[in-house]
Each structure stands twice: as structure tokens, then as C-alpha cells.
Design an enzyme around this catalytic site. Structure first.
Site, PDB file in Angstrom:
ATOM      1  N   LYS A  21       0.835  -1.212   0.000  1.00  0.00           N
ATOM      2  CA  LYS A  21       0.000   0.000   0.000  1.00  0.00           C
ATOM      3  C   LYS A  21       0.871   1.265   0.000  1.00  0.00           C
ATOM      4  O   LYS A  21       0.624   2.177  -0.776  1.00  0.00           O
ATOM      5  CB  LYS A  21      -0.917  -0.043   1.235  1.00  0.00           C
ATOM      6  CG  LYS A  21      -1.954   1.049   1.299  1.00  0.00           C
ATOM      7  CD  LYS A  21      -3.109   0.639   2.181  1.00  0.00           C
ATOM      8  CE  LYS A  21      -2.868   0.777   3.661  1.00  0.00           C
ATOM      9  NZ  LYS A  21      -2.740   2.176   4.129  1.00  0.00           N
ATOM     10  N   SER A  22       1.885   1.310   0.849  1.00  0.00           N
ATOM     11  CA  SER A  22       2.708   2.526   0.938  1.00  0.00           C
ATOM     12  C   SER A  22       3.441   2.793  -0.380  1.00  0.00           C
ATOM     13  O   SER A  22       3.505   3.937  -0.852  1.00  0.00           O
ATOM     14  CB  SER A  22       3.758   2.376   2.045  1.00  0.00           C
ATOM     15  OG  SER A  22       3.141   2.371   3.293  1.00  0.00           O
ATOM     16  N   SER A 166       7.092   9.258  12.059  1.00  0.00           N
ATOM     17  CA  SER A 166       5.984   9.160  11.098  1.00  0.00           C
ATOM     18  C   SER A 166       6.500   9.338   9.681  1.00  0.00           C
ATOM     19  O   SER A 166       6.992  10.394   9.303  1.00  0.00           O
ATOM     20  CB  SER A 166       4.929  10.232  11.396  1.00  0.00           C
ATOM     21  OG  SER A 166       4.055  10.334  10.285  1.00  0.00           O
ATOM     22  N   ASP A 313       1.985  -0.956  11.952  1.00  0.00           N
ATOM     23  CA  ASP A 313       0.742  -1.441  11.339  1.00  0.00           C
ATOM     24  C   ASP A 313       0.463  -2.910  11.673  1.00  0.00           C
ATOM     25  O   ASP A 313      -0.635  -3.399  11.430  1.00  0.00           O
ATOM     26  CB  ASP A 313       0.809  -1.281   9.812  1.00  0.00           C
ATOM     27  CG  ASP A 313       0.697   0.183   9.399  1.00  0.00           C
ATOM     28  OD1 ASP A 313       0.282   1.008  10.233  1.00  0.00           O
ATOM     29  OD2 ASP A 313       1.032   0.496   8.244  1.00  0.00           O
ATOM     30  N   LYS A 340      -4.587   6.055  14.532  1.00  0.00           N
ATOM     31  CA  LYS A 340      -4.715   5.343  13.244  1.00  0.00           C
ATOM     32  C   LYS A 340      -6.183   5.355  12.784  1.00  0.00           C
ATOM     33  O   LYS A 340      -6.978   6.134  13.297  1.00  0.00           O
ATOM     34  CB  LYS A 340      -4.178   3.921  13.390  1.00  0.00           C
ATOM     35  CG  LYS A 340      -2.678   3.880  13.677  1.00  0.00           C
ATOM     36  CD  LYS A 340      -1.879   4.366  12.488  1.00  0.00           C
ATOM     37  CE  LYS A 340      -0.408   4.461  12.808  1.00  0.00           C
ATOM     38  NZ  LYS A 340       0.368   5.101  11.756  1.00  0.00           N
ATOM     39  N   ARG A 386      -7.315  -3.232   9.491  1.00  0.00           N
ATOM     40  CA  ARG A 386      -6.340  -4.123  10.150  1.00  0.00           C
ATOM     41  C   ARG A 386      -6.940  -4.787  11.396  1.00  0.00           C
ATOM     42  O   ARG A 386      -6.577  -5.916  11.731  1.00  0.00           O
ATOM     43  CB  ARG A 386      -5.059  -3.351  10.500  1.00  0.00           C
ATOM     44  CG  ARG A 386      -4.385  -2.782   9.247  1.00  0.00           C
ATOM     45  CD  ARG A 386      -2.912  -2.578   9.391  1.00  0.00           C
ATOM     46  NE  ARG A 386      -2.445  -1.731   8.308  1.00  0.00           N
ATOM     47  CZ  ARG A 386      -2.178  -2.147   7.074  1.00  0.00           C
ATOM     48  NH1 ARG A 386      -2.307  -3.420   6.759  1.00  0.00           N
ATOM     49  NH2 ARG A 386      -1.757  -1.301   6.147  1.00  0.00           N
TER      50      ARG A 386
HETATM   51  C1  S3P Z   1       2.469   4.983   6.090  1.00  0.00           C
HETATM   52  C2  S3P Z   1       3.041   5.329   7.279  1.00  0.00           C
HETATM   53  C3  S3P Z   1       2.539   4.888   8.597  1.00  0.00           C
HETATM   54  C4  S3P Z   1       1.580   3.726   8.474  1.00  0.00           C
HETATM   55  C5  S3P Z   1       0.587   3.913   7.366  1.00  0.00           C
HETATM   56  C6  S3P Z   1       1.295   4.103   6.034  1.00  0.00           C
HETATM   57  C7  S3P Z   1       3.062   5.496   4.839  1.00  0.00           C
HETATM   58  O1  S3P Z   1       1.864   5.951   9.215  1.00  0.00           O
HETATM   59  O2  S3P Z   1       0.897   3.520   9.699  1.00  0.00           O
HETATM   60  O3  S3P Z   1      -0.267   2.784   7.278  1.00  0.00           O
HETATM   61  O4  S3P Z   1       2.720   4.973   3.759  1.00  0.00           O
HETATM   62  O5  S3P Z   1       3.881   6.407   4.910  1.00  0.00           O
HETATM   63  P1  S3P Z   1       2.644   7.089  10.035  1.00  0.00           P
HETATM   64  O6  S3P Z   1       3.601   7.693   9.114  1.00  0.00           O
HETATM   65  O7  S3P Z   1       1.608   8.064  10.457  1.00  0.00           O
HETATM   66  O8  S3P Z   1       3.265   6.379  11.200  1.00  0.00           O
END
Ligand code: S3P
Length: 426
Positions: A21-22, A166, A313, A340, A386
Site C-alpha cells: 500500500k505505501s 511518522s 501497522d 490510526k 487491520r
Molecule cells: C504509512 C506510514 C505509517 C503507516 C501507514 C502508512 C506510509 O503511518 O501507519 O499505514 O505509507 O507512509 P505514520 O507515518 O503516520 O506512522
């Protein structure tokens, strides 16, 4: 929708899961920013990444699904067009936070909205540094959505120290940094996921104060081919299912093995999990490989603070493994879980209490021990994908099965979850 899950006998076979996803969000964003045509292979089919696609289509990018890949015709440096309606980030924190870093540098006003869950999530964390860069952003009094971004005369580089680990905040600042003269830097004490740095080939360095990432105009993306490895956060659900089921062996192919994401494998292995990696390689700067998992007896361990951003996550599904591991399960230093898609500390504790476990909730985590007392549980997803999938996995292991209310939210990251279960559980 209440989804019922019956106990499974065992897990066997091979799974190929959709794209991370990221990395998918970033591929859509960077391809849309680059002037010209890019291709994305194995893009996530979850609702969150569709939200990113829709926003960039409104901003003028052309996105087409060519079956084997997605083709994106991107706009170029500061060339996005004014959207004719508010941009809807849906449930996706990554969409709203990263897109804001791009929008502060455009020459038009834009408004970003989101669903009920996203509208409660904290945006001050991006508004603060992006305002320091000269961005003009307004939100509600509580710093929540809708967010409106107005054109600024000048976006200036900053050196920003992240107050919380983050990747979304880090990426918002670095993406804004791609639009200004000079060098923007972000320093983080505990490194969060580094896909933005890897995919844009940003300079990074490890210092005594933490990890520093740098971005400037030079790093603005060009059109290219993106290969998205399968999502390790999605794989984690199936890994825990295979570990906890008897006589099981599962291979998951081409999973992201980026070291800022593999904390879940490290923790599970320390707990005694039989997990091996094969076919490890690097494509487009991102590590991937096959993960082979076998049934294992687990022990709960102390989870160190440094690894928390890396497993943030996966904590809901890790806690499911913890129920069946020897000793007390304890998570601390994870207050970020409260911000979250839902308050995941509250959601996990609520569902574990339904099982009859002895649960202690802290501001920054939780602990539990004891034996399961409820054999016909109905868990609540709290509309969080999740949480829904973690308690679906638990239901598949319980003697009498279990149910998960509001299960449809699983589609946020993995619409094919039930079909994938059928492939490996018979
Ligand atoms: C993500 C970063 C994380 C993660 C999210 C996806 C990203 O959040 O929890 O599901 O794609 O950069 P945070 O950056 O707020 O910790």
C-alpha cells in the site's frame, strides 16, 4: 456486514498478494508528478490507493488500467490543474498527508476531505511543518479535515526534526522540498519506513542525532517503471495464521523485504517462529523475496522501543500471535496507535476482553494474559481494516470459530482477503 469464520484445519500452498500500500500510493503520486508516461506493475487494488488515484485524476493526471500494469500520464513540475471539486482522500492518511506536501506548491486553491475516520485524525503534524515552509493551510479548530490549501508566493526549505516517528509527516515535508530552491532536510530519531527516500533516490545519512533525509528540486521525479512488491503488512495476517495452525506450511511470493518494514518478521522469529526468506532481490531500489512460514510454538518477548515504528501497522495481528504464545504479551511506546484508522489500542483491548482475557490498557499500549473463556465471540472491526483482518485470523484459529462485525472495511487494503484464505485453507 457480519462475517463468520469457521475454524480451519491447516494452511498450505502459495500466495501471491497485491502490491504494498505505501509503495503503491507513492508510485501513483510520483508518476502523476512526473511529466510523461510511467507504468506501475502490481499496484494495490485496495480502496486507499484508489483514493490516491482519484485525487490525482482530479489534478489532471491520466490513469489507465492496462490489466498487466497501470499507465499514468503525469503533469510535470507545478503543472497540476485546479480540481473542480474537493479532493476526497477517503480513509487514507497517506493520501491526505503526502498530497498536502505537493499541493502547497501549486498555483491554485484546493480542499481535501475524507471519510468519518479520516476526519477525526490529527493533521497538525503536517500543517505545522508545511506552514513553516511557507504553505498556506487551514483546517478546523482541532486541526482536522477538511483542509484547504491556498497558493503561496514562495515555498522555502526547512530542516525539520520529526516530533513523532511518522513516514507520512516525513514524506509530506520531503515532497514539499522537491518544489523549492535549496535543500530541505528531515531528521528522525527512530527511523520510519523509507519508501519515499528509496523511490526518489534521496540522499540520507545516519548521524549521532538520528537519520537525516534530504530533498531538493533535483530529486523531482521523472517518468519511469515502478514494480510494487507484495504488501508485507497484508502478508502478516497469513503468516500469523500459518504459524498458529497445526501441520501448516505457506509460501508468500515477492513480498516487500524493505528493512524498515520487516520488523514483524524479526519479532515473530524472536518469539520462535519458523520463517525463512528465499529468492531475495532488489527491484527499483526496493528489496523483496518469498517468505516461507511453518507452524510454530511461540513465546512472548519484550518488544524494544526502537522496533515500534517498524511494526506499527502489524501490532493488531502481532497481538493475535501473542494470545497463543507462552507468557504475558505487552506493547508499550506505541501511543501512535491511538491516531490510526481507529484508536487501535482501544479496539484491540475491547476485542480481547470479549474473549475473556485479562487486559490492561495503557496510554501508549496494552498487556494481556490468561485463557480464552468465550467460544462464540463476535468481534468489532471499528471500521478499521487491520482490526477486521486480525480478528478474522483469530476466528479461524478458535475452536468454535468467530464473527467480525463491519468486516467490509478489509477492502481498504485487501479486497481479496476471503478469496486468498480459500486458496490456502481449502
Ligand atoms: C504509512 C506510514 C505509517 C503507516 C501507514 C502508512 C506510509 O503511518 O501507519 O499505514 O505509507 O507512509 P505514520 O507515518 O503516520 O506512522
Amino acid at each position: 456486514m457480519i462475517q463468520e469464520f469457521n475454524k480451519i484445519e491447516k494452511v498450505e500452498g502459495t500466495l501471491k498478494l497485491p502490491g504494498d500500500k505505501s509503495i503503491s500510493h507513492r508510485s501513483v503520486m510520483f508518476a502523476s508528478m512526473a511529466r510523461g508516461t510511467s507504468r506501475i506493475y502490481n499496484l494495490s487494488n485496495g480502496e486507499d490507493v484508489k483514493s490516491s488515484q482519484k485525487c490525482f485524476i482530479q489534478l489532471g493526471a491520466e490513469v489507465s488500467n492496462k490489466n498487466k500494469f497501470f499507465e499514468i500520464k503525469g503533469k510535470g513540475f507545478k503543472e497540476f490543474i485546479k480540481p473542480n471539486a474537493p479532493l476526497d482522500a477517503g480513509n487514507s492518511g497517506t493520501t491526505i498527508r503526502l498530497i498536502s506536501g505537493i499541493l502547497i506548491a501549486q498555483n491554485f486553491e484546493s480542499t481535501i476531505t475524507g471519510d468519518e475516520s479520516l476526519s477525526k485524525r490529527p493533521m497538525k503534524r503536517i500543517i505545522f511543518p508545511l506552514t513553516a515552509m511557507g504553505g498556506k493551510i487551514s483546517a478546523t479548530e482541532k486541526f482536522t479535515l477538511p483542509v484547504t490549501i491556498s497558493p503561496s508566493e514562495r515555498i522555502i526549505p526547512i530542516n525539520y526534526e520529526l516530533p513523532v516517528a511518522s513516514a507520512q509527516v516525513k514524506s509530506a515535508v520531503l515532497l514539499a522540498g522537491l518544489h523549492c530552491e535549496g535543500i530541505t532536510s528531515v531528521i528522525e530519531k527512530l527511523p520510519s519506513r523509507d519508501h519515499t527516500e528509496k523511490m526518489l533516490e534521496l540522499k540520507t545519512e545516519i548521524t549521532a542525532d538520528g537519520k537525516i533525509s534530504y530533498a531538493s528540486k533535483e530529486n523531482y521525479p521523472e517518468p519511469k517503471e515502478y514494480f510494487v512488491p507484495s504488501d508485507i503488512s497484508t502478508a502478516a495476517f497469513f503468516i500469523v495464521l500459518a504459524l498458529l495452525s497445526k501441520n501448516s506450511e505457506l509460501r508468500i511470493k515477492d513480498v516487500s523485504l524493505n528493512e524498515t518494514r520487516t520488523g514483524i518478521l524479526t519479532v515473530l522469529k524472536r518469539m520462535g517462529a519458523k520463517i525463512e526468506n528465499e529468492n531475495e532481490r532488489i527491484i527499483s531500489g526496493e528489496a523483496l523475496g518469498d517468505i516461507i512460514v511453518r507452524s510454530s510454538a511461540l513465546n512472548n518477548i519484550e518488544i524494544p522501543v526502537e522496533i515500534i515504528p517498524n511494526i506499527i501497522d502489524e501490532i493488531p495481528i502481532l497481538s493475535i500471535a501473542g494470545i497463543f504464545a507462552e507468557g504475558e504479551f505487552k506493547i508499550k511506546n506505541a501511543a501512535e496507535l491511538r491516531g490510526k484508522e481507529t484508536d487501535r489500542i482501544n479496539a484491540v483491548c475491547h476485542n480481547l476482553k470479549i474473549l475473556g482475557l485479562e487486559v490492561e490498557e495503557y496510554e501508549d499500549g496494552f498487556a494481556f494474559s490468561g485463557k480464552i473463556k468465550n467460544y462464540s465471540p463476535v468481534f468489532e472491526s471499528f471500521g478499521d481494516h487491520r482490526i477486521a483482518m486480525a480478528f478474522a485470523i483469530l476466528s479461524l484459529i478458535l475452536q468454535g470459530g468467530g464473527k467480525v462485525d463491519n468486516f467490509e472495511c478489509a477492502g481498504i487494503s485487501n479486497p481479496d482477503f476471503i478469496n486468498q484464505l480459500k486458496q490456502i485453507c481449502g
